[in-house]
Design an enzyme around this catalytic site. Structure first.
Site, short mmCIF file in Angstrom:
data_model
loop_
_atom_site.label_atom_id
_atom_site.label_comp_id
_atom_site.label_asym_id
_atom_site.label_seq_id
_atom_site.Cartn_x
_atom_site.Cartn_y
_atom_site.Cartn_z
N GLY A 189 3.26 -3.10 -14.76
CA GLY A 189 2.64 -2.83 -13.48
C GLY A 189 3.14 -3.77 -12.40
N GLU A 230 -3.03 -7.15 -12.12
CA GLU A 230 -2.39 -6.69 -10.88
C GLU A 230 -3.35 -6.68 -9.71
OE1 GLU A 230 0.65 -6.64 -10.75
OE2 GLU A 230 1.22 -6.48 -12.86
#
Length: 321
Positions: A189, A230
């Site tokens: 990610g 993230e």
């Protein structure tokens, strides 16, 4: 060490995913910063300025009353599923599991995998909820689904553009955009750091098989911690080792210094830079099962970002109530 050199170093780390035959966490935030800098040379300067503003509000929060500090803030979320085959077209159940996990992690929920007894561990009082109202005021389940002809996506924001095989963002001043799809190069990610890119690309991208804890997920990234990591970047947190040597810090005195990421499931003591590393921190590179903590200073920084760069998110009713 300059931000640009740090990004080059992290680019090497993020693509060396299977160097010893074991799956290792990889985050493409620094690749994404490099991508943005090719289009706008001021990206790193704006990143620094954003951090300074958030730090000022972080310090301001230390003077707030307990009641003020514990005010829950709810961020509206839209999940854009971009898929080529049905295994990538993840289910509502898988999406719901990821929303549950980020709420458990950010709220340090008792009894969850994200609960910890570390005295530095924080309840951030930040929550996430799938939107029930879309940008046009219509009812929604907070999920879009887009079939693509692309086999995979990198950290160049193509997944965020319908003209490049992905899905356009919803208004990023009103929603946290989460894109889920098949990523290339071993990426799990990446996120857009506050104030570094266009509003049309702002949000978080995650690999479909590392999203949530059910359905298509694959160990050792099968407990939803990629999204937690993230979103930490999206709310202004750096990696736990400061993306540099022992002389480089992530900006928090309650996260012990380190000179490199940790992988797998370590045990204490894990000594680097004369410190026992906090490898359980969501901003390290350990396996999902090893992660369980944001610190109090990290919490204040993320709330500082919500007071500054991302304050508009809190002024829009995306839930129809």
């Amino acid at each position: 060490m300059s931000f640009r050199l740090l990004s080059v170093l992290m680019l090497v780390l993020s693509v060396s995913v299977f160097a010893d035959g074991e799956a290792k966490r990889s985050c493409g935030m620094d690749q994404h910063l490099q991508h943005l800098s090719t289009m706008d040379s001021t990206v790193y300067a704006r990143m620094e300025q954003s951090e300074k503003e958030a730090m000022r509000h972080q310090r301001f929060r230390s003077f707030m009353s307990l009641e003020q500090r514990q005010q829950v803030r709810t961020i509206p979320v839209v999940v854009h599923v971009v898929y080529r085959n049905e295994s990538q077209n993840i289910s509502q159940k898988q999406i719901d599991s990821q929303i549950r996990i980020i709420n458990e992690d950010f709220r340090k929920k008792q009894g969850s995998k994200g609960h910890n007894n570390n005295p530095l561990g924080a309840d951030t009082f930040i929550e996430f909820r799938l939107a029930t109202v879309d940008p046009n005021g219509n009812a929604t389940n907070g999920i879009t689904r887009t079939r693509t002809n692309r086999s995979s996506f990198g950290a160049d924001d193509a997944i965020k553009s319908s003209s490049r095989g992905g899905q356009d963002a919803w208004d990023s001043t009103r929603y946290l955009n989460l894109w889920v799809g098949n990523l290339s190069g071993g990426l799990l990610g990446y996120a857009q750091f506050p104030d570094t890119g266009s509003a049309s690309t702002d949000g978080v991208v995650c690999l479909y098989s590392a999203f949530g804890d059910t359905g298509s997920v694959r160990a050792p990234f099968d407990l939803g911690r990629t999204t937690t990591h993230e979103i930490g970047h999206w709310l202004g947190l750096r990696h736990i080792w400061g993306d540099g040597s022992c002389s480089v810090d992530d900006g928090f005195s309650d996260t012990p210094r380190s000179d490199s990421p940790n992988f797998g499931k370590p045990s204490h003591p894990l000594l680097k830079c004369n410190n026992d590393n906090m490898f359980e921190n969501y901003m390290d590179y350990t396996d999902d099962g090893a992660m369980n903590i944001f610190t109090m200073q990290q919490s204040d920084r993320m709330n500082g970002v919500l007071d500054t760069s991302r304050s508009d998110l809190l002024g829009w009713n995306a839930f129809g109530n």
